[in-house]
Design an enzyme around this catalytic site. Sequence first.
Site, mmCIF file in Angstrom:
data_model
loop_
_atom_site.group_PDB
_atom_site.id
_atom_site.type_symbol
_atom_site.label_atom_id
_atom_site.label_comp_id
_atom_site.label_asym_id
_atom_site.label_seq_id
_atom_site.Cartn_x
_atom_site.Cartn_y
_atom_site.Cartn_z
ATOM 1 C CG ASN A 9 16.563 -1.436 17.307
ATOM 2 O OD1 ASN A 9 17.336 -0.613 17.797
ATOM 3 N ND2 ASN A 9 16.462 -2.689 17.749
ATOM 4 C CD1 TRP A 10 18.874 3.358 12.927
ATOM 5 C CD2 TRP A 10 20.232 4.950 13.754
ATOM 6 N NE1 TRP A 10 18.696 4.498 12.168
ATOM 7 C CE2 TRP A 10 19.510 5.493 12.661
ATOM 8 C CE3 TRP A 10 21.133 5.775 14.419
ATOM 9 C CZ2 TRP A 10 19.683 6.815 12.234
ATOM 10 C CZ3 TRP A 10 21.307 7.092 14.003
ATOM 11 C CH2 TRP A 10 20.590 7.597 12.912
ATOM 12 C CE LYS A 11 18.939 -5.115 15.648
ATOM 13 N NZ LYS A 11 18.719 -6.517 15.940
ATOM 14 C CG HIS A 94 15.220 -5.400 21.116
ATOM 15 N ND1 HIS A 94 16.133 -6.406 20.887
ATOM 16 C CD2 HIS A 94 14.789 -4.989 19.899
ATOM 17 C CE1 HIS A 94 16.257 -6.589 19.579
ATOM 18 N NE2 HIS A 94 15.447 -5.735 18.958
ATOM 19 C CD GLU A 96 19.397 -7.343 19.438
ATOM 20 O OE1 GLU A 96 19.622 -6.124 19.596
ATOM 21 O OE2 GLU A 96 19.150 -7.837 18.313
ATOM 22 C CD GLU A 165 11.557 -6.773 17.308
ATOM 23 O OE1 GLU A 165 11.765 -6.173 16.255
ATOM 24 O OE2 GLU A 165 12.368 -6.788 18.242
ATOM 25 N N GLY A 171 17.543 -10.346 12.948
ATOM 26 C CA GLY A 171 18.911 -10.274 12.451
ATOM 27 C C GLY A 171 19.396 -11.552 11.788
ATOM 28 C CB SER A 209 14.613 -10.769 8.862
ATOM 29 O OG SER A 209 15.675 -11.212 9.691
ATOM 30 N N GLY A 230 15.284 -3.494 12.094
ATOM 31 C CA GLY A 230 16.674 -3.374 12.533
ATOM 32 C C GLY A 230 17.603 -3.114 11.367
ATOM 33 N N GLY A 231 18.212 -4.172 10.848
ATOM 34 C CA GLY A 231 19.232 -4.050 9.808
ATOM 35 C C GLY A 231 18.837 -3.157 8.638
HETATM 36 C C1 PEP Z 1 15.175 -5.494 15.689
HETATM 37 O O1 PEP Z 1 16.322 -5.207 16.043
HETATM 38 O O2 PEP Z 1 14.219 -5.169 16.393
HETATM 39 C C2 PEP Z 1 15.008 -6.225 14.434
HETATM 40 C C3 PEP Z 1 13.814 -6.591 14.071
HETATM 41 O O3 PEP Z 1 16.148 -6.477 13.720
HETATM 42 P P1 PEP Z 1 16.223 -7.044 12.197
HETATM 43 O O4 PEP Z 1 15.233 -6.241 11.395
HETATM 44 O O5 PEP Z 1 17.626 -6.794 11.796
HETATM 45 O O6 PEP Z 1 15.849 -8.475 12.251
#
Ligand code: PEP
Length: 247
Positions: A9-11, A94, A96, A165, A171, A209, A230-231
């Site tokens: 997930n590049w966000k 998601h 966010e 999640e 994040g 994470s 994500g990251g």
């Molecule tokens: C996400 O954005 O779905 C996510 C899990 O982010 P991260 O891996 O950065 O926690």
Amino acid sequence: MKKKLIAGNWKMNGSLAANEALVKALLAGLATPACQVALCVPSIYLGQLQTLVAGSAIEMGAQDLSAHEAGAFTGETSAAMLREFGVRYCLVGHSERRQYHFETDALVAAKAQRALAGGITPIVCVGETLAEREAGKTEEVVKRQLAAVIHANGHCISEIVVAYEPVWAIGTGKTASTEQAQQVHAVLRAQLHAASEHADRIHILYGGSMNAANAAQLLAQPDIDGGLVGGASLKAPDFLSIIASAR
Ligand code: PEP
């Protein structure tokens, strides 16, 4: 046994130049992955991604779609538009979007329904906040979030992907322990089994994470069928290492 699924997930990150460098580095290191791989990118980059991943093992994903079919919904992107660009998956609900765009369980369920009707697999995200976990409400929250999607989608439910999640782990660098994650995944699996005789085919991903150091342990859990990353999906070596642990 189904292959695991690792979705990045590049966000709201990227640029034409950065995307090209990242995807080229991924393709160079990917060969034939043992798992399924998808990238959920900002909609504006789907055309670029389609060209970059053509003929490769990387599948395309979006990060959101409209609950409506078409019409006067300024700024929104429909399932049909995403399909035109070769999109296979779309994140739905998601945290966010739930947090910053006030998406409700009902809206998330409607979006999942619209995705399925448009031939796109929704990756339905569920998860509790830290306050909810500390109040002992984790199960209640994730079951409520998933129940809305099950209720709206009936027998099509075996066509979705679920991503657990925990909001406090997204994040933040804080990962759920393997026990915490497996426990919630088992609850979600049981809920899906009660809703569909084909629930075995549903991937339940862990997100929060996930990184090169913790992926193997999380992915070894019996009810963790992959990761939503994500990251770490923005760094080719890290994402490749997560993909390599998914077998
Ligand atoms: C996400 O954005 O779905 C996510 C899990 O982010 P991260 O891996 O950065 O926690």
